[in-house]
Design an enzyme around this catalytic site. Structure first.
Site, short mmCIF file in Angstrom:
data_model
loop_
_atom_site.label_atom_id
_atom_site.label_comp_id
_atom_site.label_asym_id
_atom_site.label_seq_id
_atom_site.Cartn_x
_atom_site.Cartn_y
_atom_site.Cartn_z
CB SER A 116 -0.87 -0.02 1.26
OG SER A 116 -1.64 1.14 1.38
CB SER A 153 5.90 10.69 10.75
OG SER A 153 5.04 11.80 10.76
CE1 TYR A 173 2.24 7.17 11.84
CE2 TYR A 173 2.71 9.50 12.16
CZ TYR A 173 2.72 8.38 11.36
OH TYR A 173 3.22 8.45 10.08
N1 LIG Z 1 1.70 9.20 3.78
C1 LIG Z 1 2.30 10.13 4.50
O1 LIG Z 1 2.11 11.34 4.30
C2 LIG Z 1 3.25 9.74 5.58
C3 LIG Z 1 3.83 10.78 6.33
C4 LIG Z 1 4.75 10.45 7.31
C5 LIG Z 1 5.09 9.13 7.51
N2 LIG Z 1 4.49 8.14 6.79
C6 LIG Z 1 4.89 6.77 7.07
O2 LIG Z 1 5.04 6.06 5.85
C7 LIG Z 1 4.78 4.68 6.06
C8 LIG Z 1 3.78 4.20 5.04
O3 LIG Z 1 2.56 4.87 5.28
P1 LIG Z 1 1.44 5.09 4.16
O4 LIG Z 1 1.04 6.51 4.25
O5 LIG Z 1 1.88 4.50 2.88
O6 LIG Z 1 0.23 4.25 4.81
P2 LIG Z 1 -0.61 2.99 4.30
O7 LIG Z 1 -1.09 3.21 2.94
O8 LIG Z 1 -1.64 2.77 5.37
O9 LIG Z 1 0.42 1.81 4.34
C9 LIG Z 1 0.83 1.25 5.54
C10 LIG Z 1 1.36 -0.14 5.26
O10 LIG Z 1 1.81 -0.70 6.50
C11 LIG Z 1 1.26 -1.98 6.61
N3 LIG Z 1 1.17 -2.43 7.99
C12 LIG Z 1 0.50 -1.89 9.02
N4 LIG Z 1 0.64 -2.66 10.12
C13 LIG Z 1 1.43 -3.70 9.76
C14 LIG Z 1 1.93 -4.83 10.43
N5 LIG Z 1 1.63 -5.08 11.70
N6 LIG Z 1 2.72 -5.69 9.76
C15 LIG Z 1 3.01 -5.48 8.46
N7 LIG Z 1 2.54 -4.45 7.75
C16 LIG Z 1 1.76 -3.57 8.40
C17 LIG Z 1 -0.11 -1.88 5.95
O11 LIG Z 1 -0.62 -3.17 5.66
P3 LIG Z 1 -2.20 -3.44 5.44
O12 LIG Z 1 -2.52 -2.97 4.07
O13 LIG Z 1 -2.29 -4.91 5.63
O14 LIG Z 1 -2.91 -2.65 6.50
C18 LIG Z 1 0.28 -1.08 4.72
O15 LIG Z 1 0.84 -1.93 3.76
C19 LIG Z 1 4.31 4.54 7.50
O16 LIG Z 1 5.39 4.15 8.32
C20 LIG Z 1 3.88 5.94 7.84
O17 LIG Z 1 3.96 6.18 9.22
C21 LIG Z 1 3.58 8.42 5.83
#
Ligand SMILES: NC(=O)c1ccc[n+]([C@@H]2O[C@H](COP(=O)([O-])OP(=O)(O)OC[C@H]3O[C@@H](n4cnc5c(N)ncnc54)[C@H](OP(=O)(O)O)[C@@H]3O)[C@@H](O)[C@H]2O)c1
Length: 326
Positions: free
Chosen positions: A57, A183, A209
């Site tokens: 994702s 983050s 978080y």
């Molecule tokens: N998007 C942003 O603006 C942003 C900003 C700062 C930091 N981040 C960081 O970037 C990373 C990715 O976030 P995203 O925005 O791409 O969110 P996302 O679309 O919700 O993706 C999160 C991913 O983590 C997986 N995940 C959650 N719990 C897990 C577990 N216990 N074991 C294995 N996989 C797990 C989810 O799997 P499922 O699909 O099975 O739930 C999903 O594949 C995260 O660490 C987030 O904190 C994102």
């Protein structure tokens, strides 16, 4: 006084970073790409294997896609194999012939991780990069079956166990690196050492978080020291604000407010891919990165945690996980 172009861009970059909105949104990379470090060579990861958690994702999928575009073989560590396979099919449509494997891996299930890593080690003797991307923000305090607060397990304890279990193939690569995806929200929190499992006070998802992302930054520093003599570089990076399923579901109002200013997932993953594939990603270690530049771990009047505080965090994590074994 005349300023050189480099000094001017450095000042502009700094102002964008400190004023947050221009740096974190899509404005950041739109400007910075005119001065940031070169892209890796188009085949920079050919012959190399990288592993990405939460690769089904958002940023994780974009990271896997970015690695595949550079010729890398990707191990997609996903807790749901069906969602992993769907993402794999999407990436294959973009990069036909890419070598991608989906491995079942729930990062919060600490007891299962040694086996996940052992299976990986058997098939992957040399690992170029391990990306701790999986992230979560549960709406209420949740404990894993092993009794750990969930954001702590996903962002801190699980990555710690996996890093230790994969240090051998990372070292064997000769240019191995680990990237912790954190983050910018972590700037709002100090390093919480008295209530690491968030058992006191009213639970706030955003505080949990941000606290655990802050811990991740300093855990990465500690791992950088730990893996230095094994020739493995360790980084943390923050992606800014990118439109992903996670942001849409956990922060819908934030996503609506920023709308078209949010970065794409590819743009949010860009610095991770660069750290995995560039020579700079192995030449330095122990820094927090954003948009291909090292950034301070603390802003405002909040002092950076001391070395002793980071060691207390390390001791807590070692005690909670039993890793590295004494
Ligand atoms: N998007 C942003 O603006 C942003 C900003 C700062 C930091 N981040 C960081 O970037 C990373 C990715 O976030 P995203 O925005 O791409 O969110 P996302 O679309 O919700 O993706 C999160 C991913 O983590 C997986 N995940 C959650 N719990 C897990 C577990 N216990 N074991 C294995 N996989 C797990 C989810 O799997 P499922 O699909 O099975 O739930 C999903 O594949 C995260 O660490 C987030 O904190 C994102």
């Amino acid at each position: 006084m005349t300023l050189s172009v480099a000094a001017l861009t450095s000042r502009l970059d700094h102002v964008m970073d400190r004023t947050v909105l221009p740096g974190y949104t899509r404005i950041g990379p739109a400007l910075r790409r005119t001065w940031w470090a070169d892209d890796p060579a188009p085949d920079a990861l050919a012959g190399s294997v990288v592993a990405v958690t939460g690769a089904n994702s958002g940023l994780g999928k974009a990271t896997a896609l970015g690695a595949a575009r550079l010729g890398g073989e990707v191990r997609m560590l996903c807790r749901d194999v069906g969602r992993g396979e769907a993402a794999r099919a999407e990436i294959l449509r973009e990069v036909p012939g890419a070598v991608l494997h989906v491995d079942r891996c729930d990062v919060s299930d600490l007891g299962s991780l040694p086996q996940v890593a052992a299976d990986l080690r058997r098939e992957v003797p040399r690992l170029r990069a391990l990306v701790h991307n999986a992230g979560t923000m549960p709406p209420r305090r949740t404990e894993t079956p092993e009794g750990h607060e969930e954001t702590l397990a996903v962002h801190v304890l699980g990555p710690h166990v996996l890093t230790d279990a994969l240090r051998e193939p990372l070292a064997a690569d000769g240019a191995g690196r680990v990237v912790f995806v954190v983050s910018g929200g972590m700037y709002t929190q100090h390093l919480e050492l008295d209530d690491v499992e968030y058992t006191r006070g009213t639970y706030s998802p955003t505080v949990a978080y941000a606290r655990t992302k802050r811990m991740e930054v300093h855990l990465a520093e500690a791992w950088a020291r730990e893996l230095d003599r094994e020739g493995v570089a360790v980084h943390s990076m923050h992606p800014g604000w990118a439109e992903t399923p996670g942001v849409q579901s956990s922060l819908p109002r934030f996503a609506r407010t920023l709308g078209p200013l949010l970065r794409t997932a590819d743009s949010g993953a860009e610095t991770t891919v660069w750290l995995m594939a560039s020579s700079e990603g192995h030449a330095t270690s122990g820094h927090l990165w954003h948009d291909r530049a090292p950034r301070p771990t603390n802003h405002l009047a909040r002092p950076a945690p001391s070395r002793e505080q980071v060691e207390r965090l390390w001791d807590y994590v070692v005690e909670a996980t039993g890793v590295p074994a004494a």
